[in-house]
Each structure stands twice: as C-alpha cells, then as structure tokens.
Write a protein that holds these residues in place. Structure first.
Motif, PDB file in Angstrom:
ATOM      1  N   MET A   9      50.691 128.722  14.582  1.00  0.00           N
ATOM      2  CA  MET A   9      51.622 129.496  15.761  1.00  0.00           C
ATOM      3  C   MET A   9      52.687 129.146  16.196  1.00  0.00           C
ATOM      4  SD  MET A   9      48.444 130.774  17.975  1.00  0.00           S
ATOM      5  CE  MET A   9      46.641 131.400  17.187  1.00  0.00           C
ATOM      6  N   PRO A  10      53.702 129.864  16.573  1.00  0.00           N
ATOM      7  CA  PRO A  10      54.902 129.748  17.117  1.00  0.00           C
ATOM      8  C   PRO A  10      54.722 129.324  18.588  1.00  0.00           C
ATOM      9  CG  PRO A  10      54.840 132.136  17.227  1.00  0.00           C
ATOM     10  CD  PRO A  10      53.597 131.539  16.344  1.00  0.00           C
ATOM     11  N   SER A  11      55.596 128.668  19.145  1.00  0.00           N
ATOM     12  CA  SER A  11      55.806 128.218  20.774  1.00  0.00           C
ATOM     13  C   SER A  11      56.127 129.434  21.484  1.00  0.00           C
ATOM     14  CB  SER A  11      56.420 126.893  20.838  1.00  0.00           C
ATOM     15  OG  SER A  11      55.809 125.710  20.358  1.00  0.00           O
ATOM     16  N   THR A  12      55.364 129.467  22.518  1.00  0.00           N
ATOM     17  CA  THR A  12      56.028 130.770  23.732  1.00  0.00           C
ATOM     18  C   THR A  12      57.142 130.046  24.242  1.00  0.00           C
ATOM     19  OG1 THR A  12      53.784 131.742  23.854  1.00  0.00           O
ATOM     20  CG2 THR A  12      55.362 132.450  25.379  1.00  0.00           C
ATOM     21  N   GLY A  13      58.225 130.477  24.013  1.00  0.00           N
ATOM     22  CA  GLY A  13      59.444 129.691  24.662  1.00  0.00           C
ATOM     23  C   GLY A  13      60.258 130.268  25.830  1.00  0.00           C
ATOM     24  N   LEU A  14      59.818 131.619  26.087  1.00  0.00           N
ATOM     25  CA  LEU A  14      60.306 132.285  27.200  1.00  0.00           C
ATOM     26  C   LEU A  14      59.441 133.421  27.695  1.00  0.00           C
ATOM     27  CD1 LEU A  14      62.632 132.481  29.144  1.00  0.00           C
ATOM     28  CD2 LEU A  14      63.850 134.010  27.367  1.00  0.00           C
ATOM     29  N   ILE A  15      59.427 134.097  28.827  1.00  0.00           N
ATOM     30  CA  ILE A  15      59.029 135.258  29.265  1.00  0.00           C
ATOM     31  C   ILE A  15      60.234 136.416  29.758  1.00  0.00           C
ATOM     32  CG2 ILE A  15      57.253 136.589  30.724  1.00  0.00           C
ATOM     33  CD1 ILE A  15      55.486 134.061  30.628  1.00  0.00           C
ATOM     34  N   CYS A  16      60.229 137.511  29.345  1.00  0.00           N
ATOM     35  CA  CYS A  16      61.299 138.223  29.948  1.00  0.00           C
ATOM     36  C   CYS A  16      60.856 139.352  30.655  1.00  0.00           C
ATOM     37  CB  CYS A  16      62.244 138.711  28.747  1.00  0.00           C
ATOM     38  SG  CYS A  16      63.575 137.477  27.998  1.00  0.00           S
ATOM     39  N   HIS A  29      52.075 127.367  32.969  1.00  0.00           N
ATOM     40  CA  HIS A  29      52.212 127.020  31.412  1.00  0.00           C
ATOM     41  C   HIS A  29      53.567 126.324  31.146  1.00  0.00           C
ATOM     42  CE1 HIS A  29      48.583 129.188  30.147  1.00  0.00           C
ATOM     43  NE2 HIS A  29      48.956 129.928  31.307  1.00  0.00           N
ATOM     44  N   ASN A  30      54.367 126.228  32.386  1.00  0.00           N
ATOM     45  CA  ASN A  30      55.631 125.623  32.058  1.00  0.00           C
ATOM     46  C   ASN A  30      56.647 126.367  31.172  1.00  0.00           C
ATOM     47  OD1 ASN A  30      57.461 123.465  32.865  1.00  0.00           O
ATOM     48  ND2 ASN A  30      56.959 122.330  30.973  1.00  0.00           N
ATOM     49  N   ILE A  31      56.590 127.807  31.303  1.00  0.00           N
ATOM     50  CA  ILE A  31      57.450 128.456  30.433  1.00  0.00           C
ATOM     51  C   ILE A  31      58.435 129.303  31.561  1.00  0.00           C
ATOM     52  CG2 ILE A  31      57.444 130.643  29.184  1.00  0.00           C
ATOM     53  CD1 ILE A  31      54.636 129.935  28.319  1.00  0.00           C
ATOM     54  N   ASN A  32      59.611 129.542  31.007  1.00  0.00           N
ATOM     55  CA  ASN A  32      60.597 129.861  31.976  1.00  0.00           C
ATOM     56  C   ASN A  32      60.697 131.304  31.871  1.00  0.00           C
ATOM     57  OD1 ASN A  32      62.134 127.532  32.974  1.00  0.00           O
ATOM     58  ND2 ASN A  32      63.108 127.264  31.147  1.00  0.00           N
ATOM     59  N   ILE A  33      61.270 132.139  32.996  1.00  0.00           N
ATOM     60  CA  ILE A  33      61.328 133.520  32.923  1.00  0.00           C
ATOM     61  C   ILE A  33      62.789 133.975  33.118  1.00  0.00           C
ATOM     62  CG2 ILE A  33      60.889 135.513  34.396  1.00  0.00           C
ATOM     63  CD1 ILE A  33      58.036 134.705  35.083  1.00  0.00           C
ATOM     64  N   HIS A  34      63.201 134.764  32.304  1.00  0.00           N
ATOM     65  CA  HIS A  34      64.576 135.408  32.139  1.00  0.00           C
ATOM     66  C   HIS A  34      64.357 136.893  32.614  1.00  0.00           C
ATOM     67  CE1 HIS A  34      68.440 136.715  31.484  1.00  0.00           C
ATOM     68  NE2 HIS A  34      68.156 137.635  30.612  1.00  0.00           N
ATOM     69  N   MET A  35      65.378 137.342  33.727  1.00  0.00           N
ATOM     70  CA  MET A  35      65.021 138.459  33.966  1.00  0.00           C
ATOM     71  C   MET A  35      66.352 139.553  33.634  1.00  0.00           C
ATOM     72  SD  MET A  35      65.193 140.139  37.981  1.00  0.00           S
ATOM     73  CE  MET A  35      63.316 139.614  38.378  1.00  0.00           C
ATOM     74  N   ASP A  36      66.257 140.422  32.797  1.00  0.00           N
ATOM     75  CA  ASP A  36      67.309 141.469  32.512  1.00  0.00           C
ATOM     76  C   ASP A  36      67.393 142.308  33.771  1.00  0.00           C
ATOM     77  OD1 ASP A  36      68.764 143.511  31.959  1.00  0.00           O
ATOM     78  OD2 ASP A  36      67.796 144.002  30.038  1.00  0.00           O
ATOM     79  N   GLY A  37      68.345 141.774  34.617  1.00  0.00           N
ATOM     80  CA  GLY A  37      68.417 142.435  36.020  1.00  0.00           C
ATOM     81  C   GLY A  37      70.029 143.246  35.907  1.00  0.00           C
TER      82      GLY A  37
END
Length: 341
Positions: A128-135, A161-169
C-alpha cells in the motif's frame, strides 16, 4: 453599460487604494529576498492566520499544489473530500507535480466524517501507499462552511497518526465571517494553509501559503522549482497588504447580499434555492428549463450587462462580491422575471 458579474468572486477588480499602492510600491528582487513589500505581506499574512511564516504565491492552485509537493513524498496518498477543489478543479496537478495519488471521501456538503478519515489512513503494508497528507477545504466551494468541531476532530485523528493537515483556505476569511470567529480559531486545526488574496478580498493576483518556518523554508525552494520565484513582486504584494488590512471585515456584506438574493430567488415559482449551502457568498439553486432555457437566460442576461455561468451538476451558482450591490441584485432579479415572462 455597467457589468454585473455573478460568475464568481474571482472577477473582483482592485480598489483605487490598491492601484495607488501598486504604483508606489517599494520593490526588490524577491528571489534574493530583497523585496520589502513582499516581506511585509508575508509577515502580516502569517500573523493573521497564526502561523510562523508564509510565502507569496501566484495563485490558489499553485499554493495547494506547492503544499502537496512540500508535505509529501512521491507515491504517497492524500486523503481529501471528493468534491474538493484540489480534486475537481486543479487539472490533476497532484499526479504531475507531487507525484501523489488522491484518495477521496464522499462528504456531506464538503464535510468529511473524522471516523471515515481515520479508517482511510493506510496501514504500514508493503503493498500500500503511505498516507502522506490529509487535506480539508474551508470554506468549501459548494457554499458550505465546515464546523470548527469537525476540523478539530480531523486534526486529532491526524495527530494520532503523525500526519500533517493542509487546508485549502481559499475563502477561509469568508468562513471566519460566517462562523463569527477569529480566523485563527479555524487555522489552528491545520499544519499549513493556502488562502487567496483575490476573490472576495479583491486583490488582482496572488495567494499565501502559511505554516511552520521549516515548512515554508522548504516550500520556498519548491516554489522556485515550480517556476513561482518572482522578481519585483512587491508591485502585486502591495495590493495584497490592503486586501488583508481593509477587505476582510467587509466580507459579511457579500454574505448579507447573498442571503437577500437567495430569499428573493426562492419567491419565484420553479426555483429551488439550496439553503443548506448558503453559508458564505454563494447562492446555489435549481431552475427548471420549463421556466427558461439555459441559453436564453445566459444570452438575455448578457444583453442587459449581467454575466453568469451556465448550469453545472444541474445547478446554477450566483456569487456576490464587492462589485455587486443590493441595487445590482434587484436589477438582476427584475431582468430574470422579465426573461421568464
């Protein structure tokens, strides 16, 4: 003839104050870090959204894709809502620029369920791919504002889960106005945020990407890689400073005008306004072609100086902005009634 443009808030023109500031801006080579006006804008933007640093970029799509490139590794997977701008309106750039794949979640008016987000995070598996980001997107392009509680819940999942979040703001200041909170109450639930200086804030060009100093330092180099290293960019940054200082507080006027437009449209037989998505300056509605054909409406409006987009996903969308007054709305409504009759 005056033009009333309801296609989007991207059509806004810079104010006289912006034009004067642009003409008189003190500039330097921003790639060398020598442009004092850009530096001033970046400092102001970071402070306003409660982040350590920010970076001036040419557009919202550029800022989102720069964030994906900076946060992730090639082959990573990014979790985001299925109808988000990054998925629907950024021409598949994530696969080309960052080399990531998108894993979409069907949301409710742009809101993802935090439990579903957690379930979609990939385990450590060789296949599986790694989950690199949540948007996340705030406000969402469907016209809705995501609740702070929901953003908080997703941030808690990401942190576990030590995953970053990017916000389309892109319209985060519209979201803050709708929720009647300081924008930092929203942005504390993400690790990076892109927001537009254009759209409702009326600057002619430009967006900001904000986050930690380490993230922005890395993003600055990636901006150069993507062709976004501008030179005497202070000429356009000057308008962005005025946008942040003077235009944020007036967004509620656009919201009030959108509500008025929605209420008046709803009084016309055959029009169904989507009130569940009337959180900001966007009015979505359905109108049967039995009332008026799409082509006739668009052409009839245009002859009277009114610009609209056509139907998308069976809906019309009218967007209020600084260039659209209450009198303009009344004029539009009267012309609509004439065209229908």
């Amino acid at each position: 003839m005056k033009i009333i443009d309801l296609r989007s808030d991207t059509v806004t023109n810079p104010t006289i104050e912006m034009r004067n500031a642009m003409a008189n801006a003190i500039v330097g080579d921003d790639v060398y870090g020598d442009d004092p006006t850009v530096a001033k804008l970046e400092k102001l933007a970071a402070e306003m959204v409660g982040k350590e640093a920010s970076l001036f970029v040419p557009s919202g799509t550029f800022g989102n894709q720069l964030a994906l490139l900076t946060h992730t590794n090639r082959g990573d997977e990014v979790i985001l809502e299925a109808s988000s701008h990054i998925v629907m309106h950024e021409v598949g750039a994530s696969s080309v620029i960052a080399g990531v794949q998108l894993r979409t979640i069907e949301g409710e008016n742009g809101t993802m369920n935090s439990k579903t987000v957690e379930r979609y995070i990939r385990p450590n598996d060789i296949h599986m791919p790694s989950t690199g980001l949540i948007c996340v997107e705030e406000a969402h392009g469907c016209g809705s504002v995501v609740s702070i509680e929901n953003l908080k819940q997703i941030k808690e999942v990401a942190d576990r889960h030590n995953i970053n979040i990017h916000m389309d703001g892109a319209r985060v200041f519209n979201a803050a106005a709708s929720l009647n909170v300081d924008v930092k109450e929203i942005t504390k639930n993400c690790d990076s945020i892109m927001f537009c200086l254009s759209k409702g804030l009326a600057a002619p060009i430009g967006s900001m990407l904000a986050g930690s100093k380490e993230f922005i330092d890395k993003a600055r180099k990636n901006r150069k890689l993507m062709g976004g290293g501008l030179r005497q960019a202070g000429i356009i940054a000057a308008a962005g400073i005025i946008a942040l200082n003077d235009m944020v507080d007036r967004l509620s006027v656009d919201h009030e005008n959108a509500r008025y437009l929605a209420d008046e449209l709803s009084r016309i037989d055959g029009i169904n306004v989507k009130y569940d998505r009337l959180d900001i300056n966007m009015v979505y509605f359905e109108m049967s072609e039995n009332i008026i054909k799409e082509k006739k409406l668009i052409e009839g409006f245009l002859k009277n100086g009114i610009k609209i987009n056509g139907i998308e996903d069976c809906e019309y969308r009218f967007v209020t902005n600084i260039g659209v007054s209450k009198d303009d709305i009344d004029f539009t409504l009267n012309k609509l009634k004439e065209l229908i009759n």
